[in-house]
Scaffold this motif. Structure first.
Motif, short mmCIF file in Angstrom:
data_model
loop_
_atom_site.label_atom_id
_atom_site.label_comp_id
_atom_site.label_asym_id
_atom_site.label_seq_id
_atom_site.Cartn_x
_atom_site.Cartn_y
_atom_site.Cartn_z
N TRP A 1 38.06 45.51 57.49
CA TRP A 1 36.57 45.76 57.74
C TRP A 1 36.21 45.34 59.11
O TRP A 1 36.64 44.05 59.55
N ASN A 2 35.30 45.98 59.77
CA ASN A 2 34.62 45.35 60.60
C ASN A 2 33.41 44.63 60.30
O ASN A 2 32.57 45.42 59.34
N VAL A 3 33.17 43.44 60.61
CA VAL A 3 32.15 42.82 60.10
C VAL A 3 31.06 42.10 61.15
O VAL A 3 31.57 41.59 62.27
N VAL B 1 30.67 46.54 57.81
CA VAL B 1 29.55 45.85 56.91
C VAL B 1 28.75 45.02 58.07
O VAL B 1 29.34 44.41 58.71
N ILE B 2 27.43 45.26 57.72
CA ILE B 2 26.57 44.24 58.45
C ILE B 2 25.89 43.26 57.60
O ILE B 2 25.47 43.71 56.35
N GLU C 1 27.92 56.76 59.93
CA GLU C 1 27.70 56.97 58.52
C GLU C 1 28.62 55.95 57.64
O GLU C 1 29.71 55.38 58.17
N GLY C 2 27.95 55.69 56.39
CA GLY C 2 28.75 54.81 55.48
C GLY C 2 28.87 53.39 55.91
O GLY C 2 30.09 52.73 55.51
N ILE C 3 27.88 53.09 56.71
CA ILE C 3 28.04 51.30 56.81
C ILE C 3 27.38 50.75 55.81
O ILE C 3 26.51 51.10 55.27
#
Lengths: 366, 509
Positions: A279-281, A192-193, A227-229
């Motif tokens: 999650w990668n944040v 997520v960004i 994809e899917g970010i």
């Protein structure tokens, strides 16, 4: 139609993107084709890799041309034969317009993707072997009988040892064909960004424009590659609010600045939705650095060190130059968070800096 | 697929034009035309004219460049023809009929050139098949040892593919030498000792044994003296590496393939101006006198002028070539050559000079048989020609960094032109010692003819040579009028001035 050269072409594209053969990247050349469109000269960028050769150096100048030219005229064809006085402007070379995806690709040739870690339970990197081709070497268990037979038949016909009345085909080692496979990787990660933007009154239209451009490119580029970010957008003045993508890029607001408000909202967002285990944040914050008070800046740092930084992959702070603000926040960040590895800062003053800024954010590969 | 089945109309034109070309005196291999769409055309062009090449990214790179060029309307490939027996030529599907005719006329002249020009006489005329075989061989190596390993090695070889000797197919460069250095059986040496006929009782006086022994020892000593390796400076660095570098079998095969292909393409580089000039000369003559119909004339003229258009700062080989051929034809038709004409002092007389010799056609056929670009320009670029085509000499202005017209001086223009053509604008590199200082090191030398090597590129190239040679390699070059040696031992590369106490290589160039 599938062309034979597509494989070579793909391989070349991958080298240019830096996915394979790192050793060749230093020979990357940025060529261009010059074309003409109406009155304008246009430049079409062409990437190339120029393998070294023994060749002549710089003092290898000059050549032979023909036409009406006086000694002293320019020989490279650029306004060599213009009327006296030079009333016309010189011909500027325009870059040709390319599609957004293509631009993102060009960007990607310079940048490194953030190393998004595989996290989360349903997002395991899937790996599958796909039998997709034929090779001449392989284990016997994968021998392709039909293709082997055909190869043997062809060889015998060519050698003239094939007898249609007594069609005995004997494959030899050279005829054997084997199924070959490719391992298809499907990297799937939760990422997520969170984009946070300062919309206060001190941010003039010009600054907002810069911020939007930068955020837009980060967004375009990451979306192109993963994809899917998920993306979340926060705008703030003294209060913060979550908005959707369209609003984020269009909104105009006014008011004071309290950066901590955005960080608080961000914190609650990360805590409720994005468990760092899964999650990668990535956080990006854009501002002119003119926070309302020192105490708020301190609070921001506390929020960052205690709540946010331990849970995110990266925090990018991007400060735009502003005529009004003190632009002090970047110094605060440097001072208090210098030892944090996942904090990256950059400054932008003009549009030209955006590219440099993107490079700062994305060359570390975090 | 044969043209007859795809486009019977074009096949018919091809037959007619071949007939016209034969009548004009052209003599070519059987020529097969193929029709294709522009994607396939671009693929073939990227493969250097062949339908099959070994897998390598640089073909993909070329493909991308061509495709962009095409997509943005900056250039279009009209025609391609392969020097092969039979000749293969490709036609673009959606070209107009006039274009196809033009291409065919052009192609037949190219084929004539391939077949008859001396510089092509040693090329492989079955290259179509061999290219496909090379592709198969390299794919097989890739299957055995790994794709990337082979690709890396190809990259290395490609950086060296200009280190060949384009003249070597025409001469025996190395004399067959007896295997010097090997011990020689005494009996064999005995045979070489001069003996005079004698009666047995006179033998010891006429052929004194002491003298014979001395002579025999001298012969053996001479044989055992080590000749340097190579025996003389060698331009074919690739061949030297093939014969002497510690290559694995597959590596040697890849290197041999790259070398063979480089030799195949070399004459095309040596005769670019002549070849295109010849083809343009004939397509324009045949089209305008025999082929185009009234309705097609404008389209033809439009496209023809496109091929011979010149842009500032560039030499268009089509234009220079065709005009030189026309000039030669005209001069020999009117007898404007030889001592008498050269010594004619009166301008008016020289202008009117016409001996009605009619030797023009014979002369140009002779020229196309024996010359290459260097000798062609050297012999036929006259001051009148330079003047008529308003040729100029340009160079980079150090102050502005831009190319600027310098002058219209015939000698300068010719010298510059010749320089650009000599060795195809590439530096001369020689192997001068394959066992430098008796340490198994390779010593190369650049023969300086006025222009320095590009240092950065030279060092990178040297590193690649080292990776093949494995022992340290050196390159002697002259940089800013100083002789320096670049060395690379696989880990470090360095540059140093030559000093007296360094061992000398076996040869100098």
């Amino acid at each position: 139609m599938q062309l034979r050269i597509n494989k070579d072409h793909q391989r070349f594209r991958q080298i240019v993107k830096g996915k394979i053969r790192d050793d060749l990247r230093k020979f990357l050349s940025r060529g261009e084709l010059i074309g003409k469109e109406g009155k304008h000269l246009i430049s079409i960028p062409v990437r190339g890799i120029e393998l070294p050769h023994f060749r002549y150096g710089d003092n290898n100048d000059g050549g032979v041309g023909s036409g009406d030219a006086q000694p002293g005229d320019k020989a490279d064809g650029s306004d060599g034969d213009q009327g006296p006085g030079g009333t016309e402007a010189g011909q500027h070379i325009l870059e040709v317009e390319v599609s957004l995806d293509e631009l993102a690709d060009i960007l990607g040739e310079e940048l490194q993707l953030p190393r998004i870690k595989p996290k989360g339970k349903h997002q395991i990197t899937s790996e599958k072997d796909k039998y997709s081709g034929i090779r001449r070497a392989g284990p016997e268990s994968l021998r392709h009988f039909k293709r082997t037979f055909k190869a043997a038949l062809r060889r015998q016909i060519m050698a003239g040892t094939y007898d249609p009345d007594n069609p005995i085909i004997t494959p030899i080692r050279r005829d054997r064909r084997y199924r070959s496979w490719k391992t298809v990787l499907k990297p799937q990660s939760n990422a997520v960004i969170v984009y946070m933007m300062d919309m206060s009154g001190s941010m003039g239209d010009e600054q907002k424009e810069l911020v939007r451009l930068e955020a837009f490119w980060i967004d375009a580029w990451l979306r192109r590659n993963y994809e899917g970010i998920e993306s979340r957008y926060i705008v703030h003045d003294v209060r913060a609010a979550e908005v959707n993508r369209e609003t984020f890029f269009r909104i105009r607001e006014d008011g004071g600045t309290k950066i901590s408000s955005a960080f608080k909202l961000c914190r609650s967002m990360v805590e409720t939705h994005y468990n760092p285990e899964q999650w990668n944040v990535y956080l990006f914050h854009f501002s002119d650095g003119d926070n309302s008070s020192e105490s708020d800046s301190r609070e921001c740092c506390n929020l960052l060190t205690e709540n946010l930084l331990p849970n995110v992959n990266m925090f990018g702070y991007c400060q735009v130059a502003s005529a009004y603000g003190s632009g002090n926040f970047i110094n605060v960040v440097h001072e208090h968070l210098a030892d944090q590895e996942n904090v990256i800062t950059s400054r932008i003053n003009t549009k030209d800096d955006i590219y440099e800024s993107l490079k700062t954010f994305f060359t570390s590969g975090k | 697929m044969s043209l007859q089945t795809v486009r019977p109309d074009l096949a018919e034109y091809a037959r007619e034009i071949a007939e016209i070309a034969r009548e004009a005196g052209l003599d070519f291999f059987e020529t097969r035309f193929e029709c294709m769409d522009f994607n396939t055309m671009q693929q073939i062009a990227a493969f250097g004219g062949f339908p099959q090449r070994y897998p390598h990214w640089r073909f993909g790179m070329e493909f991308e460049r061509l495709r962009k060029q095409h997509v943005y309307g900056l250039g279009k490939i009209y025609e391609m023809v392969i020097n092969n027996d039979p000749c293969y030529a490709y036609l673009l599907n959606d070209n107009s009929v006039v274009d196809q005719k033009l291409v065919m006329a052009h192609v037949y002249a190219h084929c004539d050139f391939f077949k008859n020009n001396y510089w092509f006489s040693k090329t492989n005329r079955k290259m179509m098949d061999d290219m496909a075989n090379h592709a198969t061989r390299i794919r097989r190596h890739a299957d055995r040892v790994g794709f990337e390993k082979v690709e890396r090695f190809i990259d290395t070889c490609v950086t060296l593919d200009n280190l060949i000797d384009p003249h070597s197919p025409f001469m025996q460069r190395t004399r067959k030498q007896p295997n010097r250095g090997d011990a020689m059986p005494e009996s064999e040496a005995e045979d070489e000792v001069v003996r005079y006929k004698s009666k047995p009782y006179m033998e010891n006086w006429i052929n004194p044994p002491a003298a014979a022994r001395k002579e025999r020892d001298a012969i053996i000593a001479e044989r055992e003296k080590k000749t340097p390796l190579p025996a003389e400076p060698l331009r074919d660095v690739l061949k030297f590496m093939l014969e002497h570098a510690p290559l694995e079998d597959w590596e040697a095969d890849v290197l041999a393939i790259i070398r063979e292909e480089a030799y195949y393409f070399a004459p095309q580089g040596q005769t670019k101006i002549m070849n295109e000039g010849w083809a343009t000369f004939w397509h324009s003559r045949m089209m305008t006198t025999r082929i185009v119909s009234d309705a097609e004339l404008i389209t033809y003229a439009d496209h023809h002028s496109g091929t011979v258009a010149t842009s500032p700062g560039q030499t268009n080989p089509y234009k220079v070539g065709v005009e030189l051929f026309r000039d030669i034809e005209d001069r020999w038709n009117r007898g404007r050559f030889g001592k008498e004409y050269d010594e004619c002092e009166s301008i008016t007389e020289a202008r009117k000079w016409d001996k009605k010799l009619g030797l023009g056609l014979d002369k140009i056929f002779e020229v196309r048989r024996t010359h290459n670009d260097v000798t062609f320009v050297d012999e036929f670029l006259t001051p009148e020609f330079v003047d008529r085509f308003r040729m100029y000499h340009y160079r980079r202005d150090p102050a502005t960094g831009r190319m600027v017209v310098v002058n219209r001086d015939y000698d300068k223009i010719k010298a510059q032109f010749m320089f650009m053509l000599t060795n195809h604008g590439q530096p001369y590199i020689y192997v001068v010692d394959g066992n430098y200082a008796n340490r198994g090191e390779l010593y190369l030398a650049h023969k300086h003819i006025g222009i320095d090597l590009d240092i950065k590129y030279a060092v990178e190239t040297l590193k690649r040579i080292q990776s093949i040679w494995r022992r340290p390699v050196h390159l002697q070059a002259s940089i800013n009028e100083e002789t320096v040696v670049f060395s690379c031992d696989g880990e470090n590369s360095q540059q140093q001035k030559i000093s007296e106490d360094q061992p000398k290589p076996a040869h100098t160039v």
